[in-house]
Design a protein around this motif. Structure first.
Motif, PDB file in Angstrom:
ATOM      1  N   ALA A 279       0.909  -1.228   0.131  1.00  0.00           N
ATOM      2  CA  ALA A 279      -0.033   0.011   0.103  1.00  0.00           C
ATOM      3  C   ALA A 279       0.849   1.210   0.028  1.00  0.00           C
ATOM      4  O   ALA A 279       0.463   2.232  -0.693  1.00  0.00           O
ATOM      5  CB  ALA A 279      -0.925   0.017   1.128  1.00  0.00           C
ATOM      6  N   VAL A 280       1.935   1.119   0.800  1.00  0.00           N
ATOM      7  CA  VAL A 280       2.704   2.506   0.804  1.00  0.00           C
ATOM      8  C   VAL A 280       3.571   2.806  -0.687  1.00  0.00           C
ATOM      9  O   VAL A 280       3.241   3.927  -1.163  1.00  0.00           O
ATOM     10  CB  VAL A 280       3.817   2.144   1.880  1.00  0.00           C
ATOM     11  N   TYR A 281       4.026   1.671  -1.250  1.00  0.00           N
ATOM     12  CA  TYR A 281       4.512   1.906  -2.553  1.00  0.00           C
ATOM     13  C   TYR A 281       3.615   2.257  -3.696  1.00  0.00           C
ATOM     14  O   TYR A 281       3.924   3.271  -4.211  1.00  0.00           O
ATOM     15  CB  TYR A 281       5.045   0.494  -3.068  1.00  0.00           C
ATOM     16  N   HIS A 282       2.484   1.932  -3.505  1.00  0.00           N
ATOM     17  CA  HIS A 282       1.459   2.275  -4.459  1.00  0.00           C
ATOM     18  C   HIS A 282       0.985   3.295  -4.517  1.00  0.00           C
ATOM     19  O   HIS A 282       0.378   4.273  -5.062  1.00  0.00           O
ATOM     20  CB  HIS A 282       0.366   0.908  -4.772  1.00  0.00           C
ATOM     21  N   THR A 283       0.919   3.983  -3.134  1.00  0.00           N
ATOM     22  CA  THR A 283       0.573   5.257  -2.800  1.00  0.00           C
ATOM     23  C   THR A 283       1.484   6.274  -3.620  1.00  0.00           C
ATOM     24  O   THR A 283       1.170   7.146  -4.064  1.00  0.00           O
ATOM     25  CB  THR A 283       0.400   5.597  -1.283  1.00  0.00           C
ATOM     26  N   PHE A 284       2.938   5.991  -3.472  1.00  0.00           N
ATOM     27  CA  PHE A 284       3.915   6.855  -3.882  1.00  0.00           C
ATOM     28  C   PHE A 284       3.571   6.639  -5.440  1.00  0.00           C
ATOM     29  O   PHE A 284       3.888   7.567  -6.209  1.00  0.00           O
ATOM     30  CB  PHE A 284       5.243   6.331  -3.462  1.00  0.00           C
ATOM     31  N   ILE A 285       3.593   5.233  -5.959  1.00  0.00           N
ATOM     32  CA  ILE A 285       3.462   5.112  -7.573  1.00  0.00           C
ATOM     33  C   ILE A 285       2.184   6.089  -8.010  1.00  0.00           C
ATOM     34  O   ILE A 285       2.509   6.945  -9.011  1.00  0.00           O
ATOM     35  CB  ILE A 285       3.325   3.941  -7.699  1.00  0.00           C
ATOM     36  N   ALA A 286       1.140   6.019  -7.222  1.00  0.00           N
ATOM     37  CA  ALA A 286      -0.034   6.960  -7.876  1.00  0.00           C
ATOM     38  C   ALA A 286       0.166   8.260  -7.714  1.00  0.00           C
ATOM     39  O   ALA A 286      -0.301   9.145  -8.552  1.00  0.00           O
ATOM     40  CB  ALA A 286      -1.257   6.353  -6.927  1.00  0.00           C
ATOM     41  N   CYS A 288       2.936   9.964  -7.883  1.00  0.00           N
ATOM     42  CA  CYS A 288       4.061  10.206  -8.770  1.00  0.00           C
ATOM     43  C   CYS A 288       3.217  10.262 -10.471  1.00  0.00           C
ATOM     44  O   CYS A 288       3.465  11.127 -11.002  1.00  0.00           O
ATOM     45  CB  CYS A 288       4.955   9.297  -9.040  1.00  0.00           C
ATOM     46  N   ARG A 289       2.463   9.249 -10.627  1.00  0.00           N
ATOM     47  CA  ARG A 289       1.683   9.221 -11.610  1.00  0.00           C
ATOM     48  C   ARG A 289       0.595  10.434 -12.048  1.00  0.00           C
ATOM     49  O   ARG A 289       0.595  11.259 -12.984  1.00  0.00           O
ATOM     50  CB  ARG A 289       0.892   8.124 -11.930  1.00  0.00           C
ATOM     51  N   GLU A 297      12.749   7.943 -10.282  1.00  0.00           N
ATOM     52  CA  GLU A 297      13.617   8.950 -10.002  1.00  0.00           C
ATOM     53  C   GLU A 297      13.268   9.558  -8.648  1.00  0.00           C
ATOM     54  O   GLU A 297      14.312   9.917  -7.571  1.00  0.00           O
ATOM     55  CB  GLU A 297      13.679  10.362 -10.786  1.00  0.00           C
ATOM     56  N   PHE A 298      12.073   9.545  -8.203  1.00  0.00           N
ATOM     57  CA  PHE A 298      11.630  10.100  -6.963  1.00  0.00           C
ATOM     58  C   PHE A 298      12.068   9.106  -5.691  1.00  0.00           C
ATOM     59  O   PHE A 298      12.784   9.370  -4.746  1.00  0.00           O
ATOM     60  CB  PHE A 298      10.030  10.171  -6.713  1.00  0.00           C
ATOM     61  N   LEU A 299      12.165   7.514  -6.104  1.00  0.00           N
ATOM     62  CA  LEU A 299      12.410   6.890  -5.014  1.00  0.00           C
ATOM     63  C   LEU A 299      13.961   6.847  -4.919  1.00  0.00           C
ATOM     64  O   LEU A 299      14.391   6.742  -3.788  1.00  0.00           O
ATOM     65  CB  LEU A 299      12.027   5.204  -5.574  1.00  0.00           C
ATOM     66  N   LEU A 316       9.707  14.824   2.188  1.00  0.00           N
ATOM     67  CA  LEU A 316      10.110  13.848   1.331  1.00  0.00           C
ATOM     68  C   LEU A 316       9.111  13.290   0.355  1.00  0.00           C
ATOM     69  O   LEU A 316       8.980  12.015   0.060  1.00  0.00           O
ATOM     70  CB  LEU A 316      10.933  12.704   2.133  1.00  0.00           C
ATOM     71  N   THR A 317       8.080  14.300   0.281  1.00  0.00           N
ATOM     72  CA  THR A 317       6.815  13.421  -0.708  1.00  0.00           C
ATOM     73  C   THR A 317       7.268  13.927  -2.207  1.00  0.00           C
ATOM     74  O   THR A 317       8.136  14.547  -2.496  1.00  0.00           O
ATOM     75  CB  THR A 317       5.492  14.557  -0.217  1.00  0.00           C
ATOM     76  N   PRO A 318       6.785  13.096  -3.089  1.00  0.00           N
ATOM     77  CA  PRO A 318       6.940  13.517  -4.504  1.00  0.00           C
ATOM     78  C   PRO A 318       6.689  14.832  -4.845  1.00  0.00           C
ATOM     79  O   PRO A 318       7.562  15.294  -5.962  1.00  0.00           O
ATOM     80  CB  PRO A 318       5.579  12.376  -5.084  1.00  0.00           C
TER      81      PRO A 318
END
Length: 322
Positions: A279-286, A288-289, A297-299, A316-318
């Motif tokens: 859930a954490v990774y997909h929150t970042f992915i979504a 960024c999209r 690059e964000f990661l 440290l947010t996108p």
């Protein structure tokens, strides 16, 4: 099938992080020839490998009896890293323009780039891998509620559904007004809890409760819509708790396809912790999209910041690192 409207068009959607140009040796062209044009013809190539970087550290004792463990690079090679003052050495090396050796992330044997690659393959490419989030508030989707009453009206002929659809439509109209006026989250929350909105929601709840009476005849589709709304009421109305929340999750649903595919490919997450991590990774992915940012690059920036000791996670947010 011929598509004449596409003639002459070139679809160049491929992007590469680097390019290698193979120049043409013009000396081999006949001297009396006339060059008409030059063009670049591309071939995209992907390289994937795991490289082990071995660094020779030497532990020695000084004349004063002090033990030192250090790496001293050969001339022109990577920087020296003394464990006792790692960060200082890194800063000095960067100032001198020396390329630092790769550091492994805390508790692992891999570099930041490899961590990013693993995360990308797992959560972006949905490569199956069998294998601490803070408490969150669940907010259900008003659009799902409206859809069930719409179905009861169109397929079940339930005219009483129209009242719910109209009430929900007014709530959506409020949301449209908030966006047009570009209100702050605090003001949106205040208006969502104003007397006029509260009165409208009160009427909606009163009718929902009244129709729960089993003596009132209603079709199956209407009963399903009522039951769904009753059981999810608190979560549906939770959007009023924070002006940053949306009344529905239509935007979110467009971005959780990756998570759904991962769940299907992996069959299971292995543990509750695995679900939270995903859930954490997909929150970042979504995120960024939605901001048209590169997740990789964000990661890299995020993990590097953590590796450098930063703990100001709100920065440290996108939006701020991207």
């Amino acid at each position: 099938m011929d598509r004449p409207y596409r003639l002459g068009l070139k679809y160049d959607t491929m992007k590469a992080q680097s390019a290698v140009l193979h120049k043409c040796d013009r000396s081999r062209i006949p001297s009396d020839a006339v060059i008409i044009k030059t063009e670049i013809r591309s071939t995209y190539h992907s390289i994937s490998r795991i490289e082990e970087q071995q660094v020779e550290y030497i532990t020695y004792r000084t004349r004063e009896g002090r033990l030192i463990t250090a790496f001293y690079p050969m001339k022109g090679a990577a920087e020296a890293v003394v464990r006792e003052k790692l960060k200082e050495d890194l800063k000095a090396a960067r100032c001198e323009g020396i390329t630092p050796i790769l550091k492994n992330f805390h508790g692992t044997y891999v570099s930041v780039d490899m961590l990013v690659s693993l995360a990308f393959n797992k959560y972006m490419m949905n490569t199956p891998v069998y294998c601490d989030m803070s408490p969150v508030e669940h907010v259900c989707c008003m659009a799902h509620v409206r859809a069930k009453f719409q179905k009861a009206l169109e397929r079940g002929g339930e005219e009483r559904s129209r009242r719910f659809i109209n009430w929900i439509g007014k709530l959506y109209k409020f949301e449209e007004d908030y966006k047009k006026e570009q209100l702050s989250p605090a003001e949106i929350k205040r208006r969502r809890n104003s007397a006029i909105t509260t009165s409208l929601i009160g009427d909606l709840w009163q009718e929902l409760s009244r129709l729960q009476d089993e003596s009132i005849p209603k079709g199956d589709l209407m009963q399903k819509a009522l039951n769904y709304f009753m059981h999810t009421w608190d979560c549906v109305m939770a959007y009023r708790h924070d002006g940053r929340y949306e009344i529905d999750n239509s935007v979110v649903e467009r971005f959780i396809r990756l998570l759904t595919v991962e769940r299907k490919n992996s069959l299971f997450f292995g543990s509750h912790k695995g679900v939270e991590t995903s859930a954490v990774y997909h929150t970042f992915i979504a995120t960024c999209r939605m901001r048209v940012l590169s997740f990789c690059e964000f990661l890299k920036k995020y993990i590097t910041a953590i590796l450098d000791g930063r703990t100001d996670y709100e920065n440290l947010t996108p939006a701020l690192l991207g």
